[in-house]
Design a protein around this motif. Structure first.
Motif, mmCIF file in Angstrom:
data_model
loop_
_atom_site.group_PDB
_atom_site.id
_atom_site.type_symbol
_atom_site.label_atom_id
_atom_site.label_comp_id
_atom_site.label_asym_id
_atom_site.label_seq_id
_atom_site.Cartn_x
_atom_site.Cartn_y
_atom_site.Cartn_z
ATOM 1 N N ALA A 61 0.853 -1.186 0.000
ATOM 2 C CA ALA A 61 0.000 0.000 0.000
ATOM 3 C C ALA A 61 0.892 1.241 0.000
ATOM 4 C CB ALA A 61 -0.887 -0.014 1.232
ATOM 5 N N ASN A 62 0.367 2.305 -0.467
ATOM 6 C CA ASN A 62 1.149 3.536 -0.562
ATOM 7 C C ASN A 62 0.943 4.409 0.667
ATOM 8 O OD1 ASN A 62 2.273 2.986 -3.105
ATOM 9 N ND2 ASN A 62 0.373 3.572 -4.096
ATOM 10 N N TYR A 63 1.259 3.876 1.824
ATOM 11 C CA TYR A 63 1.174 4.647 3.057
ATOM 12 C C TYR A 63 2.493 5.366 3.288
ATOM 13 C CZ TYR A 63 -2.960 1.905 4.291
ATOM 14 O OH TYR A 63 -4.189 1.323 4.305
ATOM 15 N N THR A 64 2.417 6.506 3.944
ATOM 16 C CA THR A 64 3.645 7.126 4.425
ATOM 17 C C THR A 64 4.094 6.331 5.645
ATOM 18 O OG1 THR A 64 2.460 8.624 5.898
ATOM 19 C CG2 THR A 64 2.914 9.410 3.631
ATOM 20 N N LEU A 65 5.330 6.551 6.052
ATOM 21 C CA LEU A 65 5.827 5.805 7.204
ATOM 22 C C LEU A 65 5.018 6.114 8.452
ATOM 23 C CD1 LEU A 65 7.783 3.849 8.470
ATOM 24 C CD2 LEU A 65 9.442 5.705 8.670
ATOM 25 N N GLN A 66 4.674 7.380 8.664
ATOM 26 C CA GLN A 66 3.909 7.717 9.870
ATOM 27 C C GLN A 66 2.509 7.108 9.827
ATOM 28 O OE1 GLN A 66 5.223 9.981 7.823
ATOM 29 N NE2 GLN A 66 3.659 11.411 7.129
ATOM 30 N N GLU A 67 1.901 7.002 8.636
ATOM 31 C CA GLU A 67 0.591 6.350 8.531
ATOM 32 C C GLU A 67 0.706 4.862 8.854
ATOM 33 O OE1 GLU A 67 -1.487 9.105 5.047
ATOM 34 O OE2 GLU A 67 -0.240 7.399 4.466
ATOM 35 N N ALA A 68 1.757 4.234 8.347
ATOM 36 C CA ALA A 68 1.978 2.810 8.635
ATOM 37 C C ALA A 68 2.216 2.603 10.127
ATOM 38 C CB ALA A 68 3.164 2.301 7.825
ATOM 39 N N MET A 69 2.975 3.502 10.738
ATOM 40 C CA MET A 69 3.224 3.410 12.180
ATOM 41 C C MET A 69 1.912 3.504 12.956
ATOM 42 S SD MET A 69 6.650 5.827 12.283
ATOM 43 C CE MET A 69 6.658 6.073 14.046
ATOM 44 N N LYS A 70 1.051 4.439 12.567
ATOM 45 C CA LYS A 70 -0.255 4.596 13.233
ATOM 46 C C LYS A 70 -1.085 3.333 13.112
ATOM 47 C CE LYS A 70 -2.808 8.119 12.301
ATOM 48 N NZ LYS A 70 -3.468 9.283 11.676
ATOM 49 N N ILE A 71 -1.122 2.746 11.932
ATOM 50 C CA ILE A 71 -1.930 1.537 11.700
ATOM 51 C C ILE A 71 -1.484 0.424 12.632
ATOM 52 C CG2 ILE A 71 -2.392 -0.322 10.042
ATOM 53 C CD1 ILE A 71 -2.293 1.911 7.848
ATOM 54 N N VAL A 72 -0.188 0.157 12.660
ATOM 55 C CA VAL A 72 0.318 -0.953 13.474
ATOM 56 C C VAL A 72 0.160 -0.662 14.961
ATOM 57 C CG1 VAL A 72 2.376 -2.284 14.080
ATOM 58 C CG2 VAL A 72 1.900 -1.749 11.683
ATOM 59 N N LEU A 73 0.528 0.525 15.396
ATOM 60 C CA LEU A 73 0.454 0.845 16.827
ATOM 61 C C LEU A 73 -0.982 0.858 17.340
ATOM 62 C CD1 LEU A 73 3.181 3.619 17.094
ATOM 63 C CD2 LEU A 73 3.287 1.298 18.040
ATOM 64 N N SER A 74 -1.932 1.237 16.497
ATOM 65 C CA SER A 74 -3.328 1.282 16.950
ATOM 66 C C SER A 74 -3.887 -0.116 17.199
ATOM 67 C CB SER A 74 -4.197 2.022 15.929
ATOM 68 O OG SER A 74 -4.302 1.284 14.731
ATOM 69 N N GLU A 75 -3.214 -1.143 16.702
ATOM 70 C CA GLU A 75 -3.708 -2.517 16.820
ATOM 71 C C GLU A 75 -3.018 -3.326 17.915
ATOM 72 O OE1 GLU A 75 -3.196 -4.098 12.907
ATOM 73 O OE2 GLU A 75 -4.691 -2.766 12.028
ATOM 74 N N VAL A 76 -2.034 -2.741 18.601
ATOM 75 C CA VAL A 76 -1.312 -3.498 19.624
ATOM 76 C C VAL A 76 -1.674 -3.009 21.021
ATOM 77 C CG1 VAL A 76 0.625 -4.051 18.110
ATOM 78 C CG2 VAL A 76 0.740 -2.020 19.529
ATOM 79 N N GLU A 77 -1.406 -3.866 21.991
ATOM 80 C CA GLU A 77 -1.701 -3.550 23.382
ATOM 81 C C GLU A 77 -0.893 -2.331 23.825
ATOM 82 O OE1 GLU A 77 -1.485 -5.709 27.744
ATOM 83 O OE2 GLU A 77 -1.242 -6.901 25.925
ATOM 84 N N ASN A 78 -1.521 -1.449 24.532
ATOM 85 C CA ASN A 78 -0.923 -0.210 25.040
ATOM 86 C C ASN A 78 -0.456 0.732 23.928
ATOM 87 O OD1 ASN A 78 -1.310 -1.052 27.703
ATOM 88 N ND2 ASN A 78 0.689 -2.044 27.762
#
Length: 135
Positions: A61-78
């Protein structure tokens, strides 16, 4: 596209000397077939590295790095991960790739936190946290 002069071959040569056409492809990597003295076709030598790089670029997908970071972090504990684990997960999911097709380094992820303090918090031990209220 750079084309060597000896890579310009009349289309009719395909019928009369196919072996020569492919020897030029082998030597130069490509041949431009001419019809009526105008380029009509290009014959390229298969290069697996180019094919893999193209496929990798197409499949993420054509996400920016910060968008990719948000996606992954929003799905993990804490909403917190170590920067190197975050880099690995982003690469594994093909959310973001560098232009050369490689994964972002944890130092790049750590630096991105400093550029987006409204989104991320850099914690001790190289942990990255998505700030509360950011989704």
């Amino acid at each position: 596209m750079d084309v060597k002069i000896d890579s310009l071959i009349p289309f009719d040569l395909l019928r009369t000397d196919l072996e020569h056409v492919f020897s030029v492809v082998e030597k130069n990597g490509k041949v431009v077939l001419l019809k009526d003295n105008k380029p009509a076709y290009i014959v390229l030598k298969y290069d697996e590295k180019d094919i893999i790089a193209d496929n990798v670029a197409d499949k993420h997908a054509n996400y920016t790095l910060q968008e990719a970071m948000k996606i992954v972090l929003s799905e993990v504990e804490n909403k917190t991960m170590h920067a190197s684990e975050l880099a690995d997960e982003i690469y594994k999911r093909r959310l973001y790739l560098q232009k050369n097709g490689k994964k972002a380094q944890y130092t790049q992820i750590r630096a991105r936190c400093g550029h987006y303090p409204e989104l991320f918090e850099a914690l001790p031990g190289n942990y990255i946290k998505l700030k509360d209220g950011v989704e």
